[in-house]
Design a protein around this motif. Structure first.
Motif, mmCIF file in Angstrom:
data_model
loop_
_atom_site.group_PDB
_atom_site.id
_atom_site.type_symbol
_atom_site.label_atom_id
_atom_site.label_comp_id
_atom_site.label_asym_id
_atom_site.label_seq_id
_atom_site.Cartn_x
_atom_site.Cartn_y
_atom_site.Cartn_z
ATOM 1 N N ALA A 1 15.190 62.335 20.983
ATOM 2 C CA ALA A 1 16.082 63.473 20.757
ATOM 3 C C ALA A 1 16.275 63.760 19.265
ATOM 4 C CB ALA A 1 17.430 63.223 21.435
ATOM 5 N N SER A 2 16.337 62.721 18.446
ATOM 6 C CA SER A 2 16.521 62.941 17.003
ATOM 7 C C SER A 2 15.310 63.644 16.395
ATOM 8 C CB SER A 2 16.785 61.616 16.281
ATOM 9 O OG SER A 2 15.715 60.711 16.489
ATOM 10 N N ASP A 3 14.102 63.318 16.885
ATOM 11 C CA ASP A 3 12.905 63.997 16.390
ATOM 12 C C ASP A 3 12.857 65.448 16.865
ATOM 13 O OD1 ASP A 3 11.960 61.798 14.969
ATOM 14 O OD2 ASP A 3 10.784 61.047 16.646
ATOM 15 N N LEU A 4 13.279 65.681 18.097
ATOM 16 C CA LEU A 4 13.320 67.059 18.613
ATOM 17 C C LEU A 4 14.314 67.892 17.799
ATOM 18 C CD1 LEU A 4 12.451 69.189 20.680
ATOM 19 C CD2 LEU A 4 14.296 68.350 22.154
ATOM 20 N N ALA A 5 15.482 67.340 17.510
ATOM 21 C CA ALA A 5 16.480 68.061 16.706
ATOM 22 C C ALA A 5 15.933 68.342 15.306
ATOM 23 C CB ALA A 5 17.775 67.251 16.621
ATOM 24 N N PHE A 6 15.231 67.371 14.725
ATOM 25 C CA PHE A 6 14.621 67.563 13.413
ATOM 26 C C PHE A 6 13.618 68.714 13.455
ATOM 27 C CE2 PHE A 6 10.827 66.856 10.849
ATOM 28 C CZ PHE A 6 11.357 66.848 9.567
ATOM 29 N N LEU A 7 12.756 68.721 14.487
ATOM 30 C CA LEU A 7 11.728 69.763 14.593
ATOM 31 C C LEU A 7 12.335 71.143 14.835
ATOM 32 C CD1 LEU A 7 8.998 67.822 16.564
ATOM 33 C CD2 LEU A 7 8.853 68.630 14.203
ATOM 34 N N GLN A 8 13.407 71.209 15.609
ATOM 35 C CA GLN A 8 14.079 72.493 15.838
ATOM 36 C C GLN A 8 14.628 73.042 14.517
ATOM 37 O OE1 GLN A 8 16.832 71.101 18.807
ATOM 38 N NE2 GLN A 8 15.663 72.033 20.477
ATOM 39 N N ASP A 9 15.253 72.182 13.729
ATOM 40 C CA ASP A 9 15.775 72.606 12.436
ATOM 41 C C ASP A 9 14.646 72.982 11.486
ATOM 42 O OD1 ASP A 9 17.948 72.991 10.545
ATOM 43 O OD2 ASP A 9 17.161 71.205 9.533
ATOM 44 N N PHE A 10 13.572 72.195 11.486
ATOM 45 C CA PHE A 10 12.420 72.475 10.619
ATOM 46 C C PHE A 10 11.783 73.815 10.998
ATOM 47 C CE2 PHE A 10 7.948 71.648 9.202
ATOM 48 C CZ PHE A 10 8.223 71.494 7.852
ATOM 49 N N TYR A 11 11.679 74.097 12.296
ATOM 50 C CA TYR A 11 11.142 75.374 12.778
ATOM 51 C C TYR A 11 11.962 76.534 12.204
ATOM 52 C CZ TYR A 11 9.894 79.175 15.938
ATOM 53 O OH TYR A 11 9.486 80.389 16.453
ATOM 54 N N ARG A 12 13.283 76.413 12.279
ATOM 55 C CA ARG A 12 14.151 77.483 11.763
ATOM 56 C C ARG A 12 13.947 77.665 10.261
ATOM 57 N NH1 ARG A 12 17.516 75.952 16.053
ATOM 58 N NH2 ARG A 12 18.513 74.222 14.982
ATOM 59 N N GLN A 13 13.858 76.576 9.523
ATOM 60 C CA GLN A 13 13.665 76.668 8.077
ATOM 61 C C GLN A 13 12.335 77.319 7.736
ATOM 62 O OE1 GLN A 13 14.004 72.794 6.361
ATOM 63 N NE2 GLN A 13 16.119 72.518 6.992
ATOM 64 N N VAL A 14 11.274 76.891 8.399
ATOM 65 C CA VAL A 14 9.927 77.400 8.115
ATOM 66 C C VAL A 14 9.814 78.886 8.445
ATOM 67 C CG1 VAL A 14 7.543 77.317 8.981
ATOM 68 C CG2 VAL A 14 8.703 75.210 8.321
#
Length: 166
Positions: free
Chosen positions: A122-135
């Motif tokens: 879950a922590s990696d999924l949350a990281f990727l969701q945030d990274f997606y928004r930033q990118v």
């Protein structure tokens, strides 16, 4: 220079420059060519972004994969998952399908797809969701505002709460 013939009553013969001849009908020198327009150097659009997962994806053999690359999402990337039955039944699944489309590499995995993403911590999924928004937002999801009570400036997040939302 050439000598010109004297005409009657024209005075003495002098050395005169030869007239510029550019064609049979033209005798005047052509206008100088306009300066070339400045050449703009095309900017390269960055479309891929490396990342490192906080924990890492553990594959079936127990190997941990942390380093990956995410590409910019297209409109198609955000529209196609909406037709997926899993997303229609559970809108929270949108981020899993979407991330499975835009993550181009993860460690030594031969391919990344939604099955890989759904088995991440879950922590990696949350990281990727945030990274997606930033990118994909390029930093344009924050706005500078001022507190109406104390006039202190601060920033607020304007982006959607889930991937694929604005």
């Amino acid at each position: 220079m050439r000598r010109t013939a004297a005409r009657a009553g024209a005075g003495p013969v002098v050395d005169a420059p030869a007239p510029a001849v550019t064609g049979p009908e033209q005798t005047a020198a052509p206008a100088p060519a306009p300066a070339p327009a400045p050449v703009s150097v095309p900017q390269q659009l960055r479309t891929e972004f490396p990342f490192e997962l906080p924990r890492g994806y553990v594959d079936a053999s127990g190997m941990v994969h942390r380093d990956g690359v995410m590409r910019l999402a297209t409109a198609r990337d955000e529209l196609i998952p909406l037709r997926d039955v899993r997303v229609q039944e559970n809108p929270a699944y949108l981020s899993v399908v979407l991330l499975g489309r835009v993550i181009t590499s993860l460690g030594t995995l031969p391919s990344v797809h939604d099955g890989v993403v759904e088995n991440m911590f879950a922590s990696d999924l949350a990281f990727l969701q945030d990274f997606y928004r930033q990118v994909n937002a390029e930093g344009h999801t924050r706005a500078a505002v001022e507190c109406p009570h104390c006039s202190e400036p601060f920033e607020v997040e304007l982006g959607g709460s889930r991937l694929g939302e604005s």
